[in-house]
Design a protein around this motif. Structure first.
Motif, short mmCIF file in Angstrom:
data_model
loop_
_atom_site.label_atom_id
_atom_site.label_comp_id
_atom_site.label_asym_id
_atom_site.label_seq_id
_atom_site.Cartn_x
_atom_site.Cartn_y
_atom_site.Cartn_z
N ARG A 17 0.83 -1.21 0.00
CA ARG A 17 0.00 0.00 0.00
C ARG A 17 0.86 1.25 0.00
O ARG A 17 0.60 2.21 -0.75
CB ARG A 17 -0.92 -0.01 1.22
N GLN A 18 1.91 1.26 0.84
CA GLN A 18 2.78 2.43 0.88
C GLN A 18 3.54 2.59 -0.43
O GLN A 18 3.71 3.70 -0.94
CB GLN A 18 3.79 2.32 2.03
N TYR A 19 3.98 1.47 -1.01
CA TYR A 19 4.71 1.58 -2.26
C TYR A 19 3.83 2.12 -3.37
O TYR A 19 4.29 2.88 -4.23
CB TYR A 19 5.32 0.23 -2.68
N ARG A 20 2.56 1.75 -3.38
CA ARG A 20 1.65 2.30 -4.39
C ARG A 20 1.58 3.82 -4.28
O ARG A 20 1.43 4.53 -5.27
CB ARG A 20 0.25 1.70 -4.24
N ARG A 21 1.69 4.34 -3.07
CA ARG A 21 1.69 5.79 -2.90
C ARG A 21 2.92 6.41 -3.55
O ARG A 21 2.84 7.50 -4.12
CB ARG A 21 1.63 6.15 -1.41
N TYR A 22 4.06 5.72 -3.48
CA TYR A 22 5.26 6.24 -4.15
C TYR A 22 5.01 6.33 -5.65
O TYR A 22 5.32 7.34 -6.29
CB TYR A 22 6.45 5.30 -3.93
N GLU A 23 4.45 5.26 -6.21
CA GLU A 23 4.24 5.24 -7.66
C GLU A 23 3.23 6.28 -8.11
O GLU A 23 3.34 6.83 -9.20
CB GLU A 23 3.79 3.84 -8.10
N ARG A 24 2.24 6.52 -7.29
CA ARG A 24 1.22 7.50 -7.66
C ARG A 24 1.66 8.93 -7.38
O ARG A 24 0.94 9.89 -7.64
CB ARG A 24 -0.07 7.21 -6.89
N LYS A 25 2.84 9.07 -6.82
CA LYS A 25 3.41 10.37 -6.49
C LYS A 25 2.61 11.10 -5.42
O LYS A 25 2.62 12.32 -5.34
CB LYS A 25 3.55 11.25 -7.73
N GLU A 26 1.86 10.32 -4.60
CA GLU A 26 1.22 10.96 -3.46
C GLU A 26 2.30 11.37 -2.45
O GLU A 26 2.12 12.29 -1.67
CB GLU A 26 0.21 10.01 -2.82
N SER A 27 3.41 10.65 -2.49
CA SER A 27 4.58 11.05 -1.70
C SER A 27 5.81 10.55 -2.43
O SER A 27 5.77 9.50 -3.08
CB SER A 27 4.52 10.45 -0.29
N GLY A 28 6.89 11.28 -2.35
CA GLY A 28 8.11 10.86 -3.02
C GLY A 28 8.72 9.66 -2.34
O GLY A 28 8.42 9.35 -1.18
N VAL A 29 9.60 8.96 -3.04
CA VAL A 29 10.31 7.84 -2.43
C VAL A 29 11.30 8.41 -1.42
O VAL A 29 12.17 9.20 -1.78
CB VAL A 29 11.06 7.01 -3.49
N PRO A 30 11.18 8.07 -0.14
CA PRO A 30 12.10 8.63 0.87
C PRO A 30 13.55 8.28 0.57
O PRO A 30 13.84 7.23 -0.03
CB PRO A 30 11.63 7.98 2.17
N GLY A 31 14.44 9.14 1.02
CA GLY A 31 15.85 8.92 0.74
C GLY A 31 16.36 7.57 1.18
O GLY A 31 17.16 6.93 0.49
N ALA A 32 15.90 7.08 2.33
CA ALA A 32 16.39 5.80 2.84
C ALA A 32 15.96 4.63 1.97
O ALA A 32 16.55 3.56 2.03
CB ALA A 32 15.87 5.59 4.27
N ARG A 33 14.90 4.84 1.17
CA ARG A 33 14.39 3.76 0.32
C ARG A 33 14.92 3.85 -1.11
O ARG A 33 14.78 2.92 -1.89
CB ARG A 33 12.86 3.81 0.25
N GLN A 34 15.51 4.99 -1.47
CA GLN A 34 15.89 5.21 -2.86
C GLN A 34 17.02 4.30 -3.31
O GLN A 34 16.94 3.65 -4.36
CB GLN A 34 16.29 6.68 -3.07
N ALA A 35 18.10 4.24 -2.52
CA ALA A 35 19.28 3.49 -2.94
C ALA A 35 18.98 2.02 -3.20
O ALA A 35 19.35 1.49 -4.26
CB ALA A 35 20.40 3.66 -1.92
N PRO A 36 18.31 1.30 -2.27
CA PRO A 36 18.03 -0.11 -2.58
C PRO A 36 17.10 -0.29 -3.77
O PRO A 36 17.24 -1.25 -4.53
CB PRO A 36 17.39 -0.65 -1.29
N LEU A 37 16.16 0.63 -3.96
CA LEU A 37 15.25 0.51 -5.09
C LEU A 37 16.01 0.65 -6.40
O LEU A 37 15.86 -0.17 -7.32
CB LEU A 37 14.15 1.57 -5.01
N TYR A 38 16.85 1.67 -6.51
CA TYR A 38 17.53 1.90 -7.77
C TYR A 38 18.69 0.93 -7.99
O TYR A 38 19.07 0.66 -9.12
CB TYR A 38 17.98 3.36 -7.88
#
Length: 341
Positions: free
Chosen positions: A34-55
């Motif tokens: 559910r929280q990840y869907r919010r990232y994709e919908r741009k309701e909130s940006g991907v937090p810095g702590a989550r960016q590195a592992p995602l990319y």
């Protein structure tokens, strides 16, 4: 910052192309679906702590495939290095039609020139397609606190290679970077494959392979695991040893520095690349080097420096029209008062 109505999040586009689910990427980020869907919908940006592992996860996404252009023209532009106005001038010169035509970039959109943020925003255009260059790779490593280049942040090679513009962004630009341009940059493929059959062509930043010439269309069409696991068996100039094959795509110079003539290996479609500035377009080992020195534009010691735009020939414009070459020079930019076609 929410997406405009009718647009698609770059994260959704990449996840779909990779054939992975929301649950897959939520696990990578360490959050709920559910929280990840919010990232994709741009309701909130991907937090810095989550960016590195995602990319880091997205690093597995090496190749993007696009269909042939059956309605208009395809152009390839050399390294831009922050010269957005140069590309605008070139496109006006060739009467570019964004509803029918496309531009492919060999990477290195940023650094050294005066308009790096503007060139990065080209990634938002539906007619513009780019591969990752070594300067985008350094930018991402710096922005995400990586250690691919073995230097502390304050001494990162990105800053020593024209990247200080990144520290001077306005608050508005910083927000746009975090919410939109960061994922678009991180999701740049290393290789673009366009079309198929006789009119297929490819884009890579530096080179597909070294002098050994192992990579052909068949290898590029094989399961991506083969490329993701490959270690380069030749020394990559500028590094201390044998690197990952993807570093060859970003940094290799074996072909353009080879003193002999290398013919195109059987089964390799024309491959456009940049990275190493040259006084004119060079062809070596099936690679067409189109970086003609944008990084040196305005330098009195390099009066020949320019940005080159070529048209890819295919379909209604067969290669034979250019003496067998798969491209024709469409226009060149040397400065505000000098455009040749």
């Amino acid at each position: 910052m929410a997406l405009r109505h009718g647009t698609t999040s770059p994260l959704i586009s990449a996840r779909t192309r990779m054939g992975e689910s929301v649950a897959d990427w939520a696990r990578v980020c360490g959050v709920s679906s559910r929280q990840y869907r919010r990232y994709e919908r741009k309701e909130s940006g991907v937090p810095g702590a989550r960016q590195a592992p995602l990319y880091a996860h997205v690093e597995r996404y090496v190749i993007q495939r696009l269909p042939a252009n059956t309605k208009g023209r395809d152009f390839v532009v050399g390294d831009l290095h922050g010269h957005h106005a140069a590309l605008e001038s070139l496109l006006r010169e060739v009467c570019f039609d964004p509803s029918r035509d496309r531009v492919f970039s060999v990477g290195d959109l940023v650094d050294r020139g005066p308009e790096s943020f503007q060139t990065l925003r080209l990634l938002q255009e539906p007619w513009f397609f780019a591969v990752r260059g070594n300067h985008e790779d350094m930018l991402l490593d710096f922005a995400l606190g990586g250690d691919n280049y073995g230097r502390p942040t304050r001494d990162h090679p990105f800053l020593h290679n024209g990247g200080r513009w990144f520290l001077e962004m306005s608050p508005e630009q910083d927000a746009l970077w975090n919410d939109d341009l960061l994922p678009r940059t991180a999701l740049l493929p290393h290789i673009l494959v366009v079309g198929e059959g006789a009119t297929r062509f490819q884009i890579v930043h530096a080179e597909l392979d070294g002098v050994a010439q192992r990579l052909t269309d068949i290898a590029l069409d094989a399961p991506l695991a083969d490329l993701n696991q490959a270690r380069d068996r030749e020394f990559i100039e500028g590094f201390d040893g044998f690197g990952h094959q993807r570093m060859r795509f970003l940094w290799g110079r074996a072909l353009i520095h080879h003193k002999g003539v290398l013919t195109a290996p059987t089964g390799l479609s024309p491959t456009f690349c940049g990275h190493t500035p040259a006084r004119h377009i060079l062809t070596q080992g099936g690679h067409i080097f189109v970086d003609t020195g944008a990084a040196l534009l305005g330098n009195e010691k390099a009066p020949e420096a320019r940005v080159t735009l070529v048209e890819v020939l295919g379909g209604d414009a067969p290669y034979a029209a250019a003496g067998g070459a798969p491209y024709a020079i469409a226009a060149e930019y040397r400065g505000p008062s000098s455009i040749s076609a």
